[in-house]
Design an enzyme around this catalytic site. Structure first.
Site, PDB file in Angstrom:
ATOM      1  N   GLY A  14      48.569 -48.624 -68.176  1.00  0.00           N
ATOM      2  CA  GLY A  14      49.327 -49.812 -68.995  1.00  0.00           C
ATOM      3  C   GLY A  14      48.311 -50.452 -70.002  1.00  0.00           C
ATOM      4  CG  LEU A  91      47.496 -54.296 -66.365  1.00  0.00           C
ATOM      5  CD1 LEU A  91      46.794 -54.709 -67.917  1.00  0.00           C
ATOM      6  CD2 LEU A  91      47.637 -55.756 -65.771  1.00  0.00           C
ATOM      7  CD  GLN A  94      61.810 -49.708 -67.316  1.00  0.00           C
ATOM      8  OE1 GLN A  94      61.340 -50.546 -68.488  1.00  0.00           O
ATOM      9  NE2 GLN A  94      62.670 -50.326 -66.599  1.00  0.00           N
ATOM     10  CE1 TYR A 106      59.753 -42.506 -65.544  1.00  0.00           C
ATOM     11  CE2 TYR A 106      60.083 -44.658 -66.244  1.00  0.00           C
ATOM     12  CZ  TYR A 106      59.294 -43.690 -66.287  1.00  0.00           C
ATOM     13  OH  TYR A 106      58.217 -43.506 -67.030  1.00  0.00           O
ATOM     14  CB  SER A 140      57.048 -59.714 -62.324  1.00  0.00           C
ATOM     15  OG  SER A 140      57.998 -60.271 -62.832  1.00  0.00           O
ATOM     16  CD  GLU A 142      63.543 -60.264 -63.184  1.00  0.00           C
ATOM     17  OE1 GLU A 142      63.465 -60.906 -64.140  1.00  0.00           O
ATOM     18  OE2 GLU A 142      64.941 -59.916 -63.033  1.00  0.00           O
ATOM     19  CE1 TYR A 163      59.039 -54.921 -64.327  1.00  0.00           C
ATOM     20  CE2 TYR A 163      59.867 -56.993 -63.682  1.00  0.00           C
ATOM     21  CZ  TYR A 163      58.853 -56.020 -64.172  1.00  0.00           C
ATOM     22  OH  TYR A 163      57.693 -56.844 -64.566  1.00  0.00           O
ATOM     23  CE  LYS A 167      55.797 -55.121 -62.309  1.00  0.00           C
ATOM     24  NZ  LYS A 167      54.792 -54.678 -62.585  1.00  0.00           N
ATOM     25  CG  HIS A 193      51.842 -63.129 -69.763  1.00  0.00           C
ATOM     26  ND1 HIS A 193      52.600 -63.024 -68.532  1.00  0.00           N
ATOM     27  CD2 HIS A 193      51.662 -62.001 -70.016  1.00  0.00           C
ATOM     28  CE1 HIS A 193      52.233 -61.774 -67.825  1.00  0.00           C
ATOM     29  NE2 HIS A 193      51.778 -60.983 -69.003  1.00  0.00           N
TER      30      HIS A 193
HETATM   31  P1  NAP Z   1      54.405 -53.368 -71.528  1.00  0.00           P
HETATM   32  O1  NAP Z   1      53.889 -54.058 -72.866  1.00  0.00           O
HETATM   33  O2  NAP Z   1      55.719 -52.861 -71.578  1.00  0.00           O
HETATM   34  O3  NAP Z   1      53.245 -52.362 -71.249  1.00  0.00           O
HETATM   35  C1  NAP Z   1      53.552 -51.576 -69.964  1.00  0.00           C
HETATM   36  C2  NAP Z   1      52.580 -50.503 -69.972  1.00  0.00           C
HETATM   37  O4  NAP Z   1      52.747 -49.439 -68.846  1.00  0.00           O
HETATM   38  C3  NAP Z   1      52.249 -49.508 -71.367  1.00  0.00           C
HETATM   39  O5  NAP Z   1      50.953 -48.992 -71.437  1.00  0.00           O
HETATM   40  C4  NAP Z   1      52.981 -48.201 -70.838  1.00  0.00           C
HETATM   41  O6  NAP Z   1      52.778 -47.021 -71.697  1.00  0.00           O
HETATM   42  C5  NAP Z   1      52.590 -48.047 -69.451  1.00  0.00           C
HETATM   43  N1  NAP Z   1      53.553 -47.118 -68.650  1.00  0.00           N
HETATM   44  C6  NAP Z   1      54.942 -47.219 -68.699  1.00  0.00           C
HETATM   45  N2  NAP Z   1      55.164 -46.379 -67.760  1.00  0.00           N
HETATM   46  C7  NAP Z   1      54.099 -45.658 -67.257  1.00  0.00           C
HETATM   47  C8  NAP Z   1      54.016 -44.500 -66.381  1.00  0.00           C
HETATM   48  N3  NAP Z   1      54.807 -43.684 -65.993  1.00  0.00           N
HETATM   49  N4  NAP Z   1      52.616 -44.324 -66.217  1.00  0.00           N
HETATM   50  C9  NAP Z   1      51.794 -44.944 -66.712  1.00  0.00           C
HETATM   51  N5  NAP Z   1      51.810 -46.028 -67.688  1.00  0.00           N
HETATM   52  C10 NAP Z   1      53.162 -46.250 -67.798  1.00  0.00           C
HETATM   53  O7  NAP Z   1      54.136 -54.731 -70.410  1.00  0.00           O
HETATM   54  P2  NAP Z   1      53.131 -55.939 -70.428  1.00  0.00           P
HETATM   55  O8  NAP Z   1      54.078 -56.954 -70.972  1.00  0.00           O
HETATM   56  O9  NAP Z   1      51.826 -55.554 -70.873  1.00  0.00           O
HETATM   57  O10 NAP Z   1      52.902 -56.234 -68.996  1.00  0.00           O
HETATM   58  C11 NAP Z   1      52.013 -55.709 -68.183  1.00  0.00           C
HETATM   59  C12 NAP Z   1      52.353 -55.523 -66.842  1.00  0.00           C
HETATM   60  O11 NAP Z   1      52.563 -56.916 -66.266  1.00  0.00           O
HETATM   61  C13 NAP Z   1      53.527 -54.956 -66.370  1.00  0.00           C
HETATM   62  O12 NAP Z   1      53.401 -54.094 -65.290  1.00  0.00           O
HETATM   63  C14 NAP Z   1      54.980 -55.939 -66.367  1.00  0.00           C
HETATM   64  O13 NAP Z   1      55.731 -55.386 -65.560  1.00  0.00           O
HETATM   65  C15 NAP Z   1      53.831 -56.924 -65.751  1.00  0.00           C
HETATM   66  N6  NAP Z   1      54.324 -58.384 -65.934  1.00  0.00           N
HETATM   67  C16 NAP Z   1      54.367 -58.767 -67.322  1.00  0.00           C
HETATM   68  C17 NAP Z   1      55.005 -59.945 -67.589  1.00  0.00           C
HETATM   69  C18 NAP Z   1      55.178 -60.389 -69.070  1.00  0.00           C
HETATM   70  O14 NAP Z   1      55.838 -61.504 -69.110  1.00  0.00           O
HETATM   71  N7  NAP Z   1      54.669 -59.784 -69.934  1.00  0.00           N
HETATM   72  C19 NAP Z   1      55.130 -60.764 -66.274  1.00  0.00           C
HETATM   73  C20 NAP Z   1      54.889 -60.516 -65.374  1.00  0.00           C
HETATM   74  C21 NAP Z   1      54.328 -59.251 -64.982  1.00  0.00           C
HETATM   75  P3  NAP Z   1      53.528 -46.871 -73.181  1.00  0.00           P
HETATM   76  O15 NAP Z   1      52.784 -47.693 -73.978  1.00  0.00           O
HETATM   77  O16 NAP Z   1      53.206 -45.364 -73.275  1.00  0.00           O
HETATM   78  O17 NAP Z   1      54.898 -47.360 -73.000  1.00  0.00           O
HETATM   79  N1  GDD Z   2      65.437 -58.627 -73.833  1.00  0.00           N
HETATM   80  C1  GDD Z   2      66.632 -59.293 -74.154  1.00  0.00           C
HETATM   81  N2  GDD Z   2      67.328 -59.225 -75.051  1.00  0.00           N
HETATM   82  N3  GDD Z   2      66.800 -60.401 -73.399  1.00  0.00           N
HETATM   83  C2  GDD Z   2      67.575 -61.490 -73.815  1.00  0.00           C
HETATM   84  C3  GDD Z   2      68.420 -61.046 -74.891  1.00  0.00           C
HETATM   85  C4  GDD Z   2      68.200 -59.947 -75.591  1.00  0.00           C
HETATM   86  O1  GDD Z   2      68.896 -59.585 -76.719  1.00  0.00           O
HETATM   87  N4  GDD Z   2      69.423 -62.076 -74.927  1.00  0.00           N
HETATM   88  C5  GDD Z   2      69.101 -63.070 -74.057  1.00  0.00           C
HETATM   89  N5  GDD Z   2      68.092 -62.552 -73.361  1.00  0.00           N
HETATM   90  C6  GDD Z   2      67.612 -63.249 -72.049  1.00  0.00           C
HETATM   91  C7  GDD Z   2      67.809 -62.370 -70.680  1.00  0.00           C
HETATM   92  O2  GDD Z   2      68.953 -62.202 -70.221  1.00  0.00           O
HETATM   93  C8  GDD Z   2      66.502 -62.994 -69.840  1.00  0.00           C
HETATM   94  O3  GDD Z   2      67.098 -63.930 -69.299  1.00  0.00           O
HETATM   95  C9  GDD Z   2      65.690 -63.720 -70.987  1.00  0.00           C
HETATM   96  O4  GDD Z   2      66.401 -63.571 -72.201  1.00  0.00           O
HETATM   97  C10 GDD Z   2      64.174 -63.128 -70.950  1.00  0.00           C
HETATM   98  O5  GDD Z   2      64.485 -61.689 -71.250  1.00  0.00           O
HETATM   99  P1  GDD Z   2      63.196 -60.901 -71.501  1.00  0.00           P
HETATM  100  O6  GDD Z   2      62.389 -61.071 -72.804  1.00  0.00           O
HETATM  101  O7  GDD Z   2      63.766 -59.208 -71.681  1.00  0.00           O
HETATM  102  O8  GDD Z   2      61.997 -60.968 -70.311  1.00  0.00           O
HETATM  103  P2  GDD Z   2      62.814 -60.906 -68.769  1.00  0.00           P
HETATM  104  O9  GDD Z   2      62.340 -62.233 -68.244  1.00  0.00           O
HETATM  105  O10 GDD Z   2      63.781 -60.164 -68.496  1.00  0.00           O
HETATM  106  O11 GDD Z   2      61.337 -60.163 -68.266  1.00  0.00           O
HETATM  107  C11 GDD Z   2      59.897 -60.381 -68.731  1.00  0.00           C
HETATM  108  O12 GDD Z   2      59.293 -61.096 -67.939  1.00  0.00           O
HETATM  109  C12 GDD Z   2      59.166 -60.729 -66.496  1.00  0.00           C
HETATM  110  C13 GDD Z   2      58.483 -62.028 -65.959  1.00  0.00           C
HETATM  111  O13 GDD Z   2      59.279 -62.948 -65.352  1.00  0.00           O
HETATM  112  C14 GDD Z   2      59.223 -58.967 -68.777  1.00  0.00           C
HETATM  113  O14 GDD Z   2      58.205 -59.040 -69.276  1.00  0.00           O
HETATM  114  C15 GDD Z   2      59.095 -58.436 -67.238  1.00  0.00           C
HETATM  115  O15 GDD Z   2      58.233 -57.200 -67.308  1.00  0.00           O
HETATM  116  C16 GDD Z   2      58.292 -59.646 -66.500  1.00  0.00           C
HETATM  117  O16 GDD Z   2      58.164 -59.288 -65.137  1.00  0.00           O
END
Ligand code: NAP
Ligand code: GDD
Length: 336
Positions: A14, A91, A94, A106, A140, A142, A163, A167, A193
């Protein structure tokens, strides 16, 4: 010989994502050699790494990109045996919750089984070579799903999405391989974040991008789903430092990382429009049911006391500053 950060090797799945790019910058600054797995795509998918990209012909380079996919166990194993990393940060995922309802199988394969594939390869590698590899799993908030806030390391996991289920599988696999095989494997249970590099379909970035487009006269309206959901939003680079700190502890463990503050999507919208000087945000917002989820996580609030005590980690960027950073960056896209 004990390895210092100067001669440590890290492997990141990632690496092209938001967190992967921040972690890579952080590790390169510490002197690590960093290897990252990228997916083959018909378009360039390394834009977040543009600032730190090193040409393959550069001498003494420290950043290496390798093609691979978490769905391909043989490829993952081969990469681990070739790179021989000291630390692996998983990291890759999907990572979109709403999309996981459309492609649950998937998501389970990549986000859930992907972690297991790495852990199995680490186990074999350690057995065959005697060399240890530390493993970080991007768990996460989540996973807490329907469990009431605040959430910490002992809160029951009640996932509300494919998802979240995937996780939880990866989280449990990480714990099992730590307990059963003695692998240094940690779960960073990170709450939401965000940053100027956040994917454009996550709600915060969707909002700040739309604010910039509306302000520039390119769009008239922003369509969203559930405005009442509440999240604990922090600043991504700080969370990657926490991930690294977990890997430097004497013993592997699991840690919750978040700010302890919660805000609704509506509050984010209101503040973002205000920040851009657009009064009365309601004029610009439409509700589209397609953005609702079949099941929702209503409220997330981190209790990150353990990380504060053991890792000495504390969040620095507050909600209002985060909104400001993101609105400003989208208003000046060249500077991202
Ligand atoms: P992101 O921006 O969506 O990045 C996901 C990464 O995974 C990208 O590099 C993507 O590659 C890669 N990936 C997707 N499918 C893959 C596959 N089949 N094989 C190898 N790599 C693959 O997510 P992020 O926000 O940086 O988050 C990083 C990690 O932390 C994720 O595991 C996410 O679930 C977890 N997480 C995120 C948050 C948050 O708030 N950001 C919170 C808790 C946990 P491409 O660039 O090619 O799509
Ligand atoms: N994406 C999205 N788009 N979310 C929306 C929208 C919209 O148009 N309108 C309202 N929301 C609400 C979603 O229903 C959710 O409650 C909240 O906004 C946050 O949505 P996202 O930003 O898509 O994040 P997430 O909380 O579902 O998931 C993210 O955080 C997780 C950690 O708690 C992702 O980064 C996950 O990968 C990560 O694990």
């Amino acid at each position: 010989m004990k390895k210092t950060a100067k001669n440590k090797v890290a492997l990141i799945t990632g690496i092209t994502g938001q967190d992967g790019s921040f972690l890579t910058e952080f590790l390169l600054k510490k002197g690590y050699e960093v290897h990252g797995i990228i997916r083959r795509a018909s378009t360039f998918n390394t834009s977040r790494l543009a600032k730190i990209y090193q040409d393959p012909h550069e001498k003494d380079r420290k950043l290496f990109l390798i093609h691979g996919d978490l769905a391909d166990a043989e490829n993952i194993r081969k990469i681990i045996y070739t790179v021989k990393p000291n630390e692996i940060y998983n990291l890759g995922a999907q990572s979109h919750v709403r999309v996981s309802f459309d492609i649950p199988e998937y998501t389970a394969n990549v986000t859930g089984l992907g972690a297991l594939r790495i852990l199995e390869a680490i186990k074999d590698f350690q057995d065959h070579t005697g060399q240890k590899i530390k493993f970080y799993q991007a768990s996460s908030s989540e996973m807490f799903g329907a469990s009431p806030a605040p959430q910490n390391e002992t809160t029951p996991l009640r996932p509300q999405s494919p998802y979240g289920i995937a996780k939880v599988f990866a989280y449990n696999a990480t714990k099992l391989y730590r307990e059963a095989y003695g692998i240094f494997a940690v779960n960073g249970i990170l709450f939401n974040h965000e940053s100027e590099r956040r994917g454009e379909t996550f709600v915060t970035r969707k909002i700040t991008r739309a604010v910039a487009r509306i302000k520039a006269g390119l769009d008239k309206k922003l369509y969203l789903g559930n405005l009442d959901a509440r999240r604990d939003w922090g600043y991504a680079p700080e969370y990657m430092e926490a991930a690294w700190l977990m890997m430097q502890q004497p013993k592997p463990d699991d840690y919750v990382i978040g700010t302890g503050e919660t805000h609704s999507v509506r509050e984010f919208v209101e503040l973002a429009f205000k920040e851009a000087g657009l009064k009365d945000y309601k004029k610009y917002i439409g509700i589209d049911p397609r953005y609702y989820r079949p099941a929702e996580v209503q409220n997330l609030v981190a209790d990150a006391a353990k990380a504060g005590k053991v890792l000495k980690w504390k969040p620095k960027t507050k909600f209002a500053d985060l909104v400001k950073i993101m609105v400003k960056a989208d208003a000046n896209p060249k500077k991202i």
